[in-house]
Design a protein around this motif. Structure first.
Motif: not given
Ligand SMILES: Nc1ncnc2c1ncn2[C@@H]1O[C@H](COP(=O)(O)OP(=O)(O)OP(=O)(O)O)[C@@H](O)[C@H]1O
Ligand SMILES: [Mg+2]
Length: 371
Positions: A1-21
């Motif tokens: 999957m081609s996506a920036s690490v920035l977008d993928r990180h944001a998606t994980l935070v939005q999905a609640g899988e990662l806490r905002p930091d």
């Protein structure tokens, strides 16, 4: 999957899988820049640009450092996975250096002079991006060659991204012949962007939560509790419990050790496998260096006829303690009733005391690594 690490990180935070930091956001944007440069360099390396005779400028690498459980490995994995280039390699630093020493040995046999340049050339041909997890330097053999090895790699256009628990200035601190190592520190500071990822939260400690560290007695209840902890710590879906990766690791002198479950720095062993077979300090130190958490199941009460098992267990706990490894276990007794009598009972007291300390909040809050 081609996506920036920035977008993928944001998606994980939005999905609640990662806490905002906030610190993680900074690190991710630095990683995203490396990603786009790497991908652009690959594109420019294609025919049209080569035809124009321009050499793509290599992407500057990163040195990500900070306390334990801050998300360094997690972000590096996300980055590594996101980068869309052909030749990339991710390695555990310790294993990479074992590979380097093997290559050095092979080069020296050829007796063709300086063995480092051909190794650099081979590595550079294999990967444009080299990612290391847990850069730590604790022996003079590594310390003595790192500066030349990595300046060669960087000069050859390889992008190096690494994580470490230490600031570059503190690498190989108090090490033997440290002056041989200082050029490497200069190199890191000159050629890589040094980024702290050292927010207030140790997410790993959070995940361990209030899990019990020492479960008595052995049995299905203890096993279930330990495997729940394993899944929580490794983010592995419990539904897929049949497919947890195993590992064959070298434990020195070419000897191998089978790790029945090994994922994200967490290993699961049975007491039998580690202490009933002929194993020794070298094996246990290799385990202690490689894993931040060891889960051991099936520790029996030991008697006079188990003196070898007891002695190995003492050596194992010494190694794990030395490296601040978190140790979770199921046993048939509390530590102080584990070895009521037998040879070495006196020495076993130290092990009991260490096992108690290893269950303490302070110990659990410490980072993985030699004391
Ligand atoms: N923002 C976050 N929200 C929730 N969980 C997180 C977050 N960041 C990291 N984690 C989780 O915390 C655990 C520890 O993270 P990770 O292994 O990346 O730490 P680390 O910085 O590499 O630690 P060490 O220095 O000990 O290797 C992982 O399970 C990871 O998925
Ligand atoms: Mg890590």
């Amino acid at each position: 999957m081609s996506a920036s690490v920035l977008d993928r990180h944001a998606t994980l935070v939005q999905a609640g899988e990662l806490r905002p930091d906030a610190d993680q956001v900074k690190a991710v944007s630095a990683l995203a820049k490396v990603q786009s440069k790497l991908e652009a360099a690959q594109a420019r390396g294609s025919s049209v640009w080569r035809f124009l005779g321009r050499k793509p400028e290599p992407a500057r690498g990163l040195y990500l450092w900070g306390g334990v459980g801050r998300g360094k490995s997690m972000l590096m994995d996300l980055f590594f996975d996101s980068v869309q280039i052909q030749h990339k390699r991710r390695a555990h630093f310790h294993e990479f250096m074992i590979d380097i020493h093997a290559r050095l040995k092979a080069e020296r046999v050829k007796e063709k002079g300086d063995p480092i340049p051909p190794i650099v050339a081979a590595l550079a041909a294999e990967a444009r991006l080299l990612c290391f997890d847990e850069m730590v330097v604790n022996n003079v053999a590594d310390a003595a060659i790192m500066s030349r090895l990595f300046s060669g790699l960087i000069a050859a256009g390889v992008t190096v991204v690494t994580t470490s628990n230490r600031h570059p200035d503190d690498l190989y601190k108090n090490g033997l012949n440290r002056q041989l190592f200082l050029p490497f520190i200069d190199l890191v500071k000159e050629s890589l962007d040094v980024i702290a990822l050292d927010g207030p939260t140790d997410y790993r400690r959070d995940r361990l939560g209030s899990a019990k560290i020492w479960l008595v007695p052995n049995g299905p209840k203890a096993t279930t509790a330990l495997s729940e902890t394993f899944f929580r710590m490794t983010d592995y879906p419990p539904e897929d419990r049949g497919h947890v990766p195993t590992l064959e690791m070298e434990v020195g002198g070419g000897r191998m050790l089978h790790v029945p479950k090994a994922l994200k720095g967490v290993a699961v062993f049975s007491f039998k496998r580690l202490c009933a077979e002929a194993r020794g300090a070298a094996d246990y130190l290799a385990i202690a260096r490689r894993f931040h958490t060891v889960i051991m199941v099936g520790i029996p009460v030991l008697g006079p006829h188990n003196r070898n098992e007891a002695a190995r267990f003492v050596t194992l706990i010494d190694a794990l303690y030395e490296y601040r490894v978190k140790f979770l276990a199921s046993a048939d007794a509390e530590p102080d009733h584990l070895y009521p009598q037998g040879d070495g009972r006196f020495e076993f007291d130290r092990t009991v005391s260490r096992l108690m300390e290893m269950q303490s909040e302070d110990y659990l809050a410490e980072g993985h690594g030699p004391r």
